[in-house]
Design a protein around this motif. Structure first.
Motif, PDB file in Angstrom:
ATOM      1  N   LEU A 247      15.378   6.608  -7.076  1.00 20.56           N
ATOM      2  CA  LEU A 247      13.979   6.493  -7.463  1.00 20.56           C
ATOM      3  C   LEU A 247      13.821   7.249  -8.771  1.00 20.56           C
ATOM      4  N   ILE A 248      13.424   6.531  -9.801  1.00 17.77           N
ATOM      5  CA  ILE A 248      13.349   7.136 -11.130  1.00 17.77           C
ATOM      6  C   ILE A 248      12.258   8.204 -11.159  1.00 17.77           C
ATOM      7  N   ASP A 249      12.612   9.366 -11.675  1.00 20.17           N
ATOM      8  CA  ASP A 249      11.628  10.439 -11.853  1.00 20.17           C
ATOM      9  C   ASP A 249      10.956  10.235 -13.212  1.00 20.17           C
ATOM     10  N   PHE A 250       9.972   9.345 -13.230  1.00 19.66           N
ATOM     11  CA  PHE A 250       9.284   9.052 -14.479  1.00 19.66           C
ATOM     12  C   PHE A 250       8.576  10.302 -14.992  1.00 19.66           C
ATOM     13  N   ALA A 251       8.842  10.626 -16.246  1.00 18.48           N
ATOM     14  CA  ALA A 251       8.216  11.814 -16.843  1.00 18.48           C
ATOM     15  C   ALA A 251       6.752  11.571 -17.159  1.00 18.48           C
ATOM     16  N   GLY A 252       6.384  10.324 -17.428  1.00 22.10           N
ATOM     17  CA  GLY A 252       5.006  10.018 -17.781  1.00 22.10           C
ATOM     18  C   GLY A 252       4.858   8.557 -18.154  1.00 22.10           C
TER      19      GLY A 252
ATOM     20  N   VAL B 117       2.112  14.299 -16.079  1.00 25.10           N
ATOM     21  CA  VAL B 117       3.199  14.148 -17.050  1.00 25.10           C
ATOM     22  C   VAL B 117       4.057  15.406 -17.081  1.00 25.10           C
ATOM     23  N   GLU B 118       5.362  15.219 -17.137  1.00 21.16           N
ATOM     24  CA  GLU B 118       6.296  16.338 -17.250  1.00 21.16           C
ATOM     25  C   GLU B 118       6.917  16.351 -18.646  1.00 21.16           C
ATOM     26  N   PRO B 119       7.292  17.535 -19.127  1.00 18.50           N
ATOM     27  CA  PRO B 119       7.934  17.609 -20.450  1.00 18.50           C
ATOM     28  C   PRO B 119       9.321  16.969 -20.410  1.00 18.50           C
ATOM     29  N   VAL B 120       9.735  16.418 -21.540  1.00 17.22           N
ATOM     30  CA  VAL B 120      11.054  15.777 -21.620  1.00 17.22           C
ATOM     31  C   VAL B 120      12.013  16.569 -22.500  1.00 17.22           C
ATOM     32  N   GLU B 121      11.577  17.751 -22.916  1.00 18.84           N
ATOM     33  CA  GLU B 121      12.446  18.554 -23.775  1.00 18.84           C
ATOM     34  C   GLU B 121      13.681  19.060 -23.045  1.00 18.84           C
ATOM     35  N   ASP B 122      13.653  18.982 -21.687  1.00 17.93           N
ATOM     36  CA  ASP B 122      14.805  19.464 -20.921  1.00 17.93           C
ATOM     37  C   ASP B 122      15.936  18.451 -20.881  1.00 17.93           C
TER      38      ASP B 122
ATOM     39  N   PHE C  99       1.906  14.689  -0.922  1.00 15.12           N
ATOM     40  CA  PHE C  99       1.769  14.827  -2.371  1.00 15.12           C
ATOM     41  C   PHE C  99       2.459  16.097  -2.858  1.00 15.12           C
ATOM     42  N   LEU C 100       2.322  17.187  -2.096  1.00 14.37           N
ATOM     43  CA  LEU C 100       2.970  18.440  -2.485  1.00 14.37           C
ATOM     44  C   LEU C 100       4.488  18.337  -2.357  1.00 14.37           C
ATOM     45  N   LEU C 101       4.963  17.724  -1.278  1.00 13.22           N
ATOM     46  CA  LEU C 101       6.407  17.537  -1.117  1.00 13.22           C
ATOM     47  C   LEU C 101       6.974  16.706  -2.258  1.00 13.22           C
ATOM     48  N   PHE C 102       6.203  15.724  -2.700  1.00 14.46           N
ATOM     49  CA  PHE C 102       6.646  14.862  -3.798  1.00 14.46           C
ATOM     50  C   PHE C 102       6.762  15.651  -5.093  1.00 14.46           C
ATOM     51  N   SER C 103       5.722  16.410  -5.422  1.00 12.40           N
ATOM     52  CA  SER C 103       5.682  17.082  -6.719  1.00 12.40           C
ATOM     53  C   SER C 103       6.520  18.356  -6.756  1.00 12.40           C
ATOM     54  N   ARG C 104       6.627  19.056  -5.608  1.00 15.18           N
ATOM     55  CA  ARG C 104       7.350  20.337  -5.601  1.00 15.18           C
ATOM     56  C   ARG C 104       8.812  20.187  -5.203  1.00 15.18           C
TER      57      ARG C 104
ATOM     58  N   LEU D  86       0.828  -1.201   0.000  1.00 18.46           N
ATOM     59  CA  LEU D  86       0.000   0.000   0.000  1.00 18.46           C
ATOM     60  C   LEU D  86       0.864   1.254   0.000  1.00 18.46           C
ATOM     61  N   GLU D  87       1.935   1.247   0.769  1.00 18.86           N
ATOM     62  CA  GLU D  87       2.847   2.395   0.777  1.00 18.86           C
ATOM     63  C   GLU D  87       3.478   2.598  -0.600  1.00 18.86           C
ATOM     64  N   LEU D  88       3.838   1.489  -1.242  1.00 14.69           N
ATOM     65  CA  LEU D  88       4.379   1.598  -2.601  1.00 14.69           C
ATOM     66  C   LEU D  88       3.335   2.143  -3.566  1.00 14.69           C
ATOM     67  N   ASP D  89       2.086   1.727  -3.383  1.00 12.35           N
ATOM     68  CA  ASP D  89       1.013   2.248  -4.239  1.00 12.35           C
ATOM     69  C   ASP D  89       0.887   3.757  -4.115  1.00 12.35           C
ATOM     70  N   THR D  90       1.125   4.276  -2.910  1.00 11.74           N
ATOM     71  CA  THR D  90       0.994   5.723  -2.732  1.00 11.74           C
ATOM     72  C   THR D  90       2.020   6.485  -3.558  1.00 11.74           C
ATOM     73  N   ILE D  91       3.169   5.861  -3.826  1.00  7.41           N
ATOM     74  CA  ILE D  91       4.152   6.512  -4.702  1.00  7.41           C
ATOM     75  C   ILE D  91       3.584   6.633  -6.105  1.00  7.41           C
ATOM     76  N   ASP D  92       2.913   5.586  -6.584  1.00  5.85           N
ATOM     77  CA  ASP D  92       2.286   5.639  -7.910  1.00  5.85           C
ATOM     78  C   ASP D  92       1.194   6.698  -7.946  1.00  5.85           C
ATOM     79  N   TRP D  93       0.413   6.798  -6.862  1.00  6.72           N
ATOM     80  CA  TRP D  93      -0.648   7.818  -6.816  1.00  6.72           C
ATOM     81  C   TRP D  93      -0.039   9.217  -6.887  1.00  6.72           C
ATOM     82  N   ARG D  94       1.108   9.383  -6.255  1.00  3.73           N
ATOM     83  CA  ARG D  94       1.757  10.701  -6.273  1.00  3.73           C
ATOM     84  C   ARG D  94       2.252  11.044  -7.672  1.00  3.73           C
ATOM     85  N   PHE D  95       2.786  10.060  -8.372  1.00  3.14           N
ATOM     86  CA  PHE D  95       3.181  10.301  -9.765  1.00  3.14           C
ATOM     87  C   PHE D  95       1.973  10.690 -10.605  1.00  3.14           C
TER      88      PHE D  95
END
Length: 701
Positions: A227-232, A47-52, A370-375, A33-42
């Motif tokens: 931990l891979i920062d999956f773009a999408g 999706v993030e842009p990959v042009e960078d 969730f905010l700490l994860f994304s920001r 369940l804790e691992l699932d929460t990481i997926d929910w946060r993603f």
């Protein structure tokens, strides 16, 4: 609180904390369940842009399987030609996510061609992997390219081996892996290292928390992993078909061609120049696709090709978008502090408030994570603190429940057979109310009774009658309770209910009207079923009134009843009976009308004096909610009916009669129109006195 109770509370707090830790770290389901929460946060971050990042993919896809003349596995000359074309196109680094561990089946000259292309390019990173020995599960052996290709690649070799988390999802990427007392770098590390022109290990520094590689410092998420920062989801990175890149005519090196695969131009200008090019498979039958945090993002589950997982890992390092997690000590301290806060609140605040605070705190923790994860890319524990505050709430309230259980059991045993459940709850919350007396309160009373019940009862056996009445009363009671009313009493087929007691709520009149309408609607449904069963059809009438009345325990010192009394209660009962005179189903008083007129469709009935009262009261028929559709004929009838009532009170008998005749022509069974027409015709012949005030006195209850 005495010392014994304080000691018990401390023990209970420690137990709740230990239970939270046990559930989180010892129960696999909660770990998943804790691992699932990481997926929910993603998914929440999106999706993030990959042009960078300078990363593009060349994929062996379904189009390649169809377009290329040779079948899989392809001859090594294909890859040699691919390297030549990508090198000519200006690719900075070329990573082949393919294991060339056996000689080419098409002949050694194909291997030689690939080795020559690798050597001449000088920018190709080859893949190797660690596999678990089937006989010795704890031992992993190294699978590398054949010596010819390994010698051509030199030090440009990287591990592509990755492992899933316990739930089968691929989230982490190993920076290096130990083998035979040696640290072997991952495929992505080699790509980034050579992309920046390092190609050396002289300035590599290892520690337990990070790896310093030239200008890069790579912090570990855990145990040499990031931990891979999956773009999408799969398909986020730009992809070009393997078959198109090895086709010289379709590789744009300065001239544009008309193509039919990738829009107007299969390969845009300088698409590979200065880029990290990853080559791998996306074909499902090659079994190189894996579940990632974006597996079920916005629709059908879609696994991600291994080469795109490598691309996400490379982007994570290149953009320095590393995730970190707080230490266990900090997580434990935060959890214990929040649990202690909930414990204290549960003992000093009402349960409703402490439960709201607990829920709010759990929501705040979730939102913060969730905010700490994304920001900030901080992956804090979500399950442990949330579970901790809930266990603290449950433990504290359970302790208080045990202390008061004996007193509550006594009250429940004494009164649960005699008073409504809501009254019991009020008494449990306020035992001091177990005394005679009452309070004056503005509330609403509803009376309901069946029409023609006596004749129905005469036509049925006692057993069948009891079954029918119980079924009717059960359905009506459920509706009343649904709208927070309480059943005061049953008298045969009649029901008396009050709204706004014992716990007061401001919209008691509105809820009483909702109940009256739903009771009529439900009875119609039941009547259809009963008609099919050959049972009598029932109709009921309701009267609703709002006003000041006395509510509380009435009776003797030993036997008493929770009820309401007063003139306003009697009026509600009279209004139920007044329906019979006017042929209506639901009648409400003016005071109730003033409370609900913005939400209900009504029509004026009359200014009446009920039996036993001197003061007239304006009454209305309750028709429907304003957000509900009503019959078109009734909708057209209402303004004509109101005109008729207006003419009636202004002694314009002919105009009034004309209006009510028109109403009856539209709805022949309309009771109020029939009653008014009868009166108008009488007054036309025998007009009332000049001081007539329009009040109609009911002669029966």
């Amino acid at each position: 609180m005495n010392w014994q109770k304080l000691f018990s509370v401390i023990l209970l707090f420690c137990f709740a904390l230990l239970l939270s830790l046990f559930l989180r770290y010892q129960i696999p389901a909660f770990e998943r369940l804790e691992l699932d929460t990481i997926d929910w946060r993603f998914a929440w971050r999106g999706v993030e842009p990959v042009e960078d990042s300078p990363i593009v993919l060349v994929v062996i896809d379904d189009y390649s399987f169809e377009a290329l003349p040779e079948r899989w596995p392809y001859p090594r000359s294909y890859y040699a030609h691919l390297i030549e074309n990508l090198t000519r196109a200006g690719a900075a680094v070329i990573g082949l996510d393919l294991i060339f561990d056996v000689t080419d089946r098409y002949g050694p000259e194909k291997d030689a061609a690939l080795a020559a292309a690798i050597r001449e390019s000088g920018r190709v990173v080859l893949a190797r992997k660690l596999e678990i020995d089937s006989r010795l599960q704890s031992y992993r052996f190294l699978v590398e390219p054949i010596p010819l290709l390994k010698e051509a690649a030199g030090d440009r070799l990287g591990l592509v081996s990755i492992e899933s988390d316990r739930d089968g999802i691929y989230r982490r990427y190993p920076v290096y892996q130990p083998h035979n007392r040696e640290k072997l770098f991952s495929f992505v590390i080699e790509l980034i290292d050579h992309y920046h022109g390092e190609g050396s290990r002289l300035d590599t520094l290892f520690s337990e928390k990070h790896l310093k590689l030239g200008a890069f410092e790579i912090p570990f998420y855990d145990a040499a992993n990031l931990l891979i920062d999956f773009a999408g989801p799969a398909g986020t990175f730009p992809q070009y078909s393997f078959a198109s890149v090895i086709d010289d005519e379709r590789l744009d090196l300065g001239e544009k061609h008309d193509l039919d695969y990738f829009s107007e131009n299969l390969l845009p200008d300088e698409v590979f120049k200065g880029k990290i090019v990853l080559v791998g498979s996306t074909v499902a039958e090659l079994h190189d696709n894996f579940p990632t945090p974006f597996l079920e993002y916005r629709g059908t589950p879609k696994e991600m090709p291994g080469v795109e997982i490598l691309a996400n890992a490379a982007r994570t390092i290149y953009t320095q978008s590393f995730f970190r997690k707080p230490s266990f000590a900090l997580t434990l301290a935060l959890t214990a502090t929040l649990m202690l806060l909930i414990f204290i609140l549960c003992f000093i605040t009402p349960t409703s408030l402490s439960s709201a605070i607990t829920l709010g705190l759990a929501t705040l923790i979730t939102l913060a994570q969730f905010l700490l994860f994304s920001r900030l890319r901080v992956v804090g524990e979500l399950f442990l603190p949330v579970m901790g505050v809930f266990l603290a709430f449950v433990s504290a309230n359970l302790y208080q429940f045990v202390l008061t259980q004996r007193e509550k059991r006594k009250i429940m045993g004494a009164f649960q057979q005699y008073v409504p459940a809501k009254v019991i709850k009020e008494l449990l919350a306020n035992p001091e109310k177990l005394t005679l007396g009452g309070e004056e309160r503005y509330m609403t009373v509803l009376f309901s009774d069946l029409a023609n019940f006596t004749s129905i009862a005469e036509s049925m056996t006692p057993t069948a009658l009891v079954k029918l009445i119980n079924e009717y009363l059960s359905e009506m009671t459920d509706i009343i309770l649904h709208y927070d009313g309480i059943i005061d009493k049953y008298e045969g087929d009649a029901i008396m209910a009050e709204f706004g007691a014992p716990v007061h709520y401001p919209d008691h009149a509105l809820k009483a009207c909702y109940a009256a309408l739903d009771m009529q609607r439900r009875l119609k449904t039941l009547s259809r079923e009963w008609r099919r069963q050959g049972r009598p059809v029932l109709t009921c009438r309701t009267g609703v009134n709002s006003g000041n009345m006395i509510v509380g325990n009435m009776g003797s010192a030993k036997v008493f009843d929770y009820t309401v009394i007063g003139d306003e209660v009697n009026l509600a009962a009279r209004l139920e009976g007044a329906n019979k005179t006017f042929g209506t189903a639901n009648m409400i008083s003016e005071s109730t009308f003033n409370e609900v007129k913005e939400a209900m469709i009504t029509r004026p009935i009359d200014l009446i004096v009920v039996k036993g009262r001197q003061k007239p009261v304006q009454v209305f028929e309750l028709l429907a909610r304003k957000d509900e559709e009503i019959d078109e004929l009734v909708k057209k009838l209402l303004p004509i009916y109101r005109d008729g009532v207006h003419y009636y009170h202004h002694r314009k008998w002919e105009l009034a009669a004309e209006s009510f005749r028109l109403c009856l022509k539209m709805v022949p069974e309309d009771g109020p129109s029939r009653q008014y027409l009868k009166r108008v015709l009488e007054y036309a012949k025998n007009p009332p006195p000049e001081d007539w005030d329009g009040v109609y006195a009911l002669k029966s209850k």
